[in-house]
Design a protein around this motif. Sequence first.
Motif, PDB file in Angstrom:
ATOM      1  N   PHE A 227       0.993  -1.161  -0.076  1.00 50.03           N
ATOM      2  CA  PHE A 227      -0.026  -0.060   0.025  1.00 50.03           C
ATOM      3  C   PHE A 227       0.826   1.037  -0.026  1.00 50.03           C
ATOM      4  CE2 PHE A 227      -0.964   1.058   4.773  1.00 50.03           C
ATOM      5  CZ  PHE A 227       0.377   0.447   5.374  1.00 50.03           C
ATOM      6  N   ALA A 228       0.470   2.413  -0.216  1.00 48.49           N
ATOM      7  CA  ALA A 228       1.243   3.541  -0.610  1.00 48.49           C
ATOM      8  C   ALA A 228       2.353   3.795   0.640  1.00 48.49           C
ATOM      9  CB  ALA A 228       0.419   4.929  -0.852  1.00 48.49           C
ATOM     10  N   PRO A 229       1.804   3.728   1.677  1.00 50.41           N
ATOM     11  CA  PRO A 229       2.664   3.946   2.833  1.00 50.41           C
ATOM     12  C   PRO A 229       3.950   3.093   2.834  1.00 50.41           C
ATOM     13  CG  PRO A 229       0.735   4.301   3.715  1.00 50.41           C
ATOM     14  CD  PRO A 229       0.422   3.731   2.407  1.00 50.41           C
ATOM     15  N   SER A 230       3.961   2.018   2.270  1.00 50.94           N
ATOM     16  CA  SER A 230       4.928   1.022   2.605  1.00 50.94           C
ATOM     17  C   SER A 230       6.003   1.206   1.258  1.00 50.94           C
ATOM     18  CB  SER A 230       4.428  -0.530   2.632  1.00 50.94           C
ATOM     19  OG  SER A 230       3.871  -0.897   1.580  1.00 50.94           O
ATOM     20  N   CYS A 231       5.691   1.883   0.326  1.00 52.60           N
ATOM     21  CA  CYS A 231       6.529   2.109  -0.740  1.00 52.60           C
ATOM     22  C   CYS A 231       6.930   3.375  -1.046  1.00 52.60           C
ATOM     23  CB  CYS A 231       5.558   1.673  -2.047  1.00 52.60           C
ATOM     24  SG  CYS A 231       4.918  -0.055  -2.085  1.00 52.60           S
ATOM     25  N   ALA A 232       8.361   3.429  -1.308  1.00 51.60           N
ATOM     26  CA  ALA A 232       8.972   4.772  -1.765  1.00 51.60           C
ATOM     27  C   ALA A 232       8.403   5.113  -3.072  1.00 51.60           C
ATOM     28  CB  ALA A 232      10.680   4.592  -1.944  1.00 51.60           C
ATOM     29  N   PRO A 233       8.460   6.307  -3.216  1.00 50.86           N
ATOM     30  CA  PRO A 233       7.830   6.904  -4.648  1.00 50.86           C
ATOM     31  C   PRO A 233       8.558   6.130  -5.755  1.00 50.86           C
ATOM     32  CG  PRO A 233       8.228   8.985  -3.231  1.00 50.86           C
ATOM     33  CD  PRO A 233       8.546   7.758  -2.467  1.00 50.86           C
TER      34      PRO A 233
END
Lengths: 475, 475
Positions: free
Chosen positions: B221-227
């Motif tokens: 999910f977005a919080p777990s991934c660097a841009p």
Amino acid sequence: MPGLRNQIFLGTFVSSKTRRELQYLHDAAVCVGIDGKIVKVDKGCASADLIDGRWLAKLGWEKSEVDIHVAQPGQFFFPGFVDSHVHASQYPNVGIFGKSTLLDWLETYTFPLESSLKDLAKARQVYTACIRRTLLNGTTTAAYYATIDVEATNLLADLCLSLGQRAFVGRVCMDNPDICPDYYRDESAQASLDRTLQAIEHVRRIDPNFDLVSPILTPRFAPSCAPESMRGLAKIHRETDLPIQTHVSENKGEIELVAKMFPESSSYTAVYDDHGLLTPKTILAHAVHISEEEAKLIAKRGSKISHCPCSNSALTSGTARVRWMWDRDITVGLGTDMGAGYSPSILEAARQAALVSRHLAMGIDDADPEHERSKLTIEEALYLATRGGAAVVGLENRIGAFEEGMEWDAQLIGLGVVSEAGISSEAEGQGGDGGNVDLFGWETWEEKIAKWVYNGDDRNTKKVWVKGRLVHSRR
Amino acid sequence: MPGLRNQIFLGTFVSSKTRRELQYLHDAAVCVGIDGKIVKVDKGCASADLIDGRWLAKLGWEKSEVDIHVAQPGQFFFPGFVDSHVHASQYPNVGIFGKSTLLDWLETYTFPLESSLKDLAKARQVYTACIRRTLLNGTTTAAYYATIDVEATNLLADLCLSLGQRAFVGRVCMDNPDICPDYYRDESAQASLDRTLQAIEHVRRIDPNFDLVSPILTPRFAPSCAPESMRGLAKIHRETDLPIQTHVSENKGEIELVAKMFPESSSYTAVYDDHGLLTPKTILAHAVHISEEEAKLIAKRGSKISHCPCSNSALTSGTARVRWMWDRDITVGLGTDMGAGYSPSILEAARQAALVSRHLAMGIDDADPEHERSKLTIEEALYLATRGGAAVVGLENRIGAFEEGMEWDAQLIGLGVVSEAGISSEAEGQGGDGGNVDLFGWETWEEKIAKWVYNGDDRNTKKVWVKGRLVHSRR
């Protein structure tokens, strides 16, 4: 019970200690006399070998007159479930409510089916199926609504007695021609009361002390009963001390109807109070929308509430507030409310009680402590299913836990295990189907119980006893 | 598939015609070629006797090369279920969420278990149990999250192929050290992308055309991934056209976290769009709290939503609005979301989707037409479980119904019947256990289906086929 012997149960016993806490007794023994009563609970008995002559002598039992039941490792004994609100006559309708709500559901699905059970062959089929289905789902006590028909109601009582389920059997009272259809109602208040007395008389004949089966006074719900029939039932209650069951505040349309029909009463609950039916032995089903004042009145009278989450969700009735009721000192248990409730299982009702309490929480701001408080835990859901229900039906001193002096209403629970190869099977070679519960071996007891509550079904209920008698055993 | 023969299935076929309507084909034949594809659907075939040489000749089949399967009276064929969101690696945790919500649940229950599956023996045990358990509950297609571990993820793909479940297998991408624990994360964006490519490469080796098993890009999910890891996955998507799965707007705390971490994006959904991950092949799980603008963006991009009612209720995440999504032209399917979702069964998810929609209705004024509209029917819940899910995973032309050119992903359903004496048994002497569904014989087909949806379980799923191959058969 003819032929019953002394029994000793050995293994792990799980039961509600309080609402918040389960008690785990491992390597324990529960000794049950021929009358089905628990005479001793002992913690120092790891296996049948420990039941030596000396130990038995303390009980005054000879080894030859004792049957010993040993739970396999991983299995545990749990108190039988109490279904404090269930319409046996509606069992064939489970699951087919469609998009209906209470009042149209009654007209479309309920009354035609109930009326048809005056055919006793059909009543025997439906009631037998209902009792067997609920027994094998672990329900050892049920508070049943039958129909208006005396003979069919008496048959339900006979079947409970012969199949061994503890039950309250209510002939349904409904005599108001404005609400009840012509083809299915008592023709007058007097006829309603007379028939009720006939049904009571029948139970007195088949189970004189109401040891297993008891009559219960059953005004369907306020709109279906003329004031004089409610007052007449209250009089019977005062004379006999028999319990009472009815519905309250299930659905908004129903509440409006009651307000219109009983303008002199201050609330739906007050209608029952005004007619003498709000007593410590009254079971009120649903109570979804009761006001603060109604809750106070219920607590003051000591009446009880049967929470029916499956039905309340299915018919879009609303979200009953169990924590809120507990905060107001009201005793609460669970009901399947079949057939509006879709499931015969009180385990499913416990699961849905926990889930519905989370829907209640969703409607409360996260910052409000009531948000978190309104959620029911596994322990609380199981309390509702056992001790809560026992208190609702007035049997809190006899069933719902494993205590000396109580009666042996119990189920043996076994869960599935997963082999190292990932194959699911029944624990410890018991054969059969372990259902959807898969244990991997590293679970704590609390986690095992949680898995049972969330994925368990009747396959995990291996055996069921009522008052010491084995009434169900899975092949 | 080696050894597969032509097959003809005879009996009653039930499937979704539209969202609103089930199609019932009685006395029908569905002919399936050796490649698992449906070559003919015919309504004029009451029994195996009708399959004469002349009829077979039209198919170009010899009688000797055809296997004929006849459903017993009362049984019916139904499309296999699609689970569009499920964490295979969390299977052992089903039911043990306690009172947690998303973020603490991840830390307490999820990450430790997922991390432990780098032990391949344990991974084999857990994944085998998960695949078998979902198969026997009728799930013919699953969109799986594995773990960050490449070897264990590859093992999951191998097991899906050998056990015969159609699957999308995702190696989980999570490299943000602010959110992911040190013991369980990809050490950098580059490492995350490299490992993802390794997992894709493995599936290319074992199932080159992704006939049964496909890789799926899986930013957790977005919080777990660097841009940069999200942009890298988007690049892989553009190069390979592989599907993408992730989570969106499940829980309020999570939404606040995303807003804080990605201040330049206008919404949680926009974060994915801004990084190139919002595509027609993207499965967004949950979407409980999405705004009107997010819904518009999802519809514009053609991304799909996996509705996970069991999980959303269990973790008190909220009530996703299926009708509201449909009104905005978004494609919706069902996910079990195990282990936050407690059940392996998409039938349970369908049941809960219907119940949760009623909780949604309870929050809308009765006079508002949306109150009534928001309730999902049985037909709609089953549509979500089959055709809806098929469209979510991009297989709407291949699975989800019985149409010529589609593949034979199907289950044979049998319900219990009650004898005149009130004894429940399996219909038509099929042996075994009919579960909790009791038919009395007078039910319409619509009522039978409703009873199945509300009380059915894996006991009613007698056989399961994927792409023509029999992958489960109850004893």
